[in-house]
Design an enzyme around this catalytic site. Structure first.
Site, PDB file in Angstrom:
ATOM      1  N   LYS A  75       0.858  -1.182   0.000  1.00 24.61           N
ATOM      2  CA  LYS A  75       0.000   0.000   0.000  1.00 24.61           C
ATOM      3  C   LYS A  75       0.893   1.231   0.000  1.00 24.61           C
ATOM      4  CE  LYS A  75      -3.010   0.068   3.311  1.00 24.61           C
ATOM      5  NZ  LYS A  75      -3.867   0.317   4.481  1.00 24.61           N
ATOM      6  N   CYS A  91      -0.614  15.283  -5.385  1.00 27.19           N
ATOM      7  CA  CYS A  91      -1.086  14.603  -6.588  1.00 27.19           C
ATOM      8  C   CYS A  91      -2.275  13.689  -6.284  1.00 27.19           C
ATOM      9  CB  CYS A  91       0.055  13.765  -7.168  1.00 27.19           C
ATOM     10  SG  CYS A  91      -0.423  12.755  -8.588  1.00 27.19           S
ATOM     11  N   CYS A  93      -3.677  12.198  -9.327  1.00 28.03           N
ATOM     12  CA  CYS A  93      -3.812  11.480 -10.606  1.00 28.03           C
ATOM     13  C   CYS A  93      -2.853  10.297 -10.724  1.00 28.03           C
ATOM     14  CB  CYS A  93      -3.609  12.433 -11.783  1.00 28.03           C
ATOM     15  SG  CYS A  93      -1.904  13.020 -12.010  1.00 28.03           S
ATOM     16  N   CYS A 102       2.257  17.320  -6.301  1.00 28.28           N
ATOM     17  CA  CYS A 102       1.745  17.544  -7.648  1.00 28.28           C
ATOM     18  C   CYS A 102       2.785  18.299  -8.475  1.00 28.28           C
ATOM     19  CB  CYS A 102       0.451  18.365  -7.577  1.00 28.28           C
ATOM     20  SG  CYS A 102      -0.200  18.822  -9.186  1.00 28.28           S
ATOM     21  N   HIS A 106      -1.316  16.286 -14.311  1.00 29.81           N
ATOM     22  CA  HIS A 106      -2.747  16.057 -14.526  1.00 29.81           C
ATOM     23  C   HIS A 106      -3.297  16.900 -15.673  1.00 29.81           C
ATOM     24  CE1 HIS A 106      -2.571  19.424 -11.651  1.00 29.81           C
ATOM     25  NE2 HIS A 106      -3.602  19.874 -12.336  1.00 29.81           N
TER      26      HIS A 106
END
Length: 128
Positions: A75, A91, A93, A102, A106
């Site tokens: 995980k 992030c 995406c 990020c 995206h």
């Protein structure tokens, strides 16, 4: 003079069928349950958009969205501590080269697929 016919003498088209009423109630209940359950299932457009946007990544199974981040872990979990008055842009995406932060990747995904995904922005309150 109006006469009431006994149920056995009433034409079938005018008789109510209790079994049909129960069946209709069951169908309506089933339709309501199915409609509410579909709200929690991923839509076909989500699955196809995700698959299109990650065609270059090594995705093993249907519905898998992470094709490159920490693939050996069972995980992916990240913990960040923000200093008072600071913000973090994260992030959502799974395509960022600076994951979990990020990097704007995206935007390319959105242009290619028509999606509308964007980052998670978290702000820490200023110290008083």
């Amino acid at each position: 003079v109006s006469e009431k016919l006994s149920p056995s003498l009433t034409p079938k088209s005018q008789q109510q069928c209790p079994r049909r009423t129960v069946t209709m109630k069951a169908v309506l209940l089933l339709a309501a349950v199915a409609a509410s359950a579909s709200a929690f299932a991923p839509s076909a457009s989500f699955v196809s958009r995700t698959s299109l946007s990650m065609a270059d990544d090594d995705l093993e199974g249907p519905g898998k969205i992470n094709g490159k981040i920490d693939l050996d872990s069972p995980k992916v979990v990240n913990q960040e501590k923000l200093e008072p008055g600071k913000k973090g842009v994260y992030c959502r995406c799974w395509l960022s080269g600076t994951f979990p932060l990020c990097d704007g990747t995206h935007a390319k995904h959105n242009d290619a697929t028509g999606d509308n995904v964007g980052p998670l922005i978290v702000s820490a309150a200023k110290a008083e």
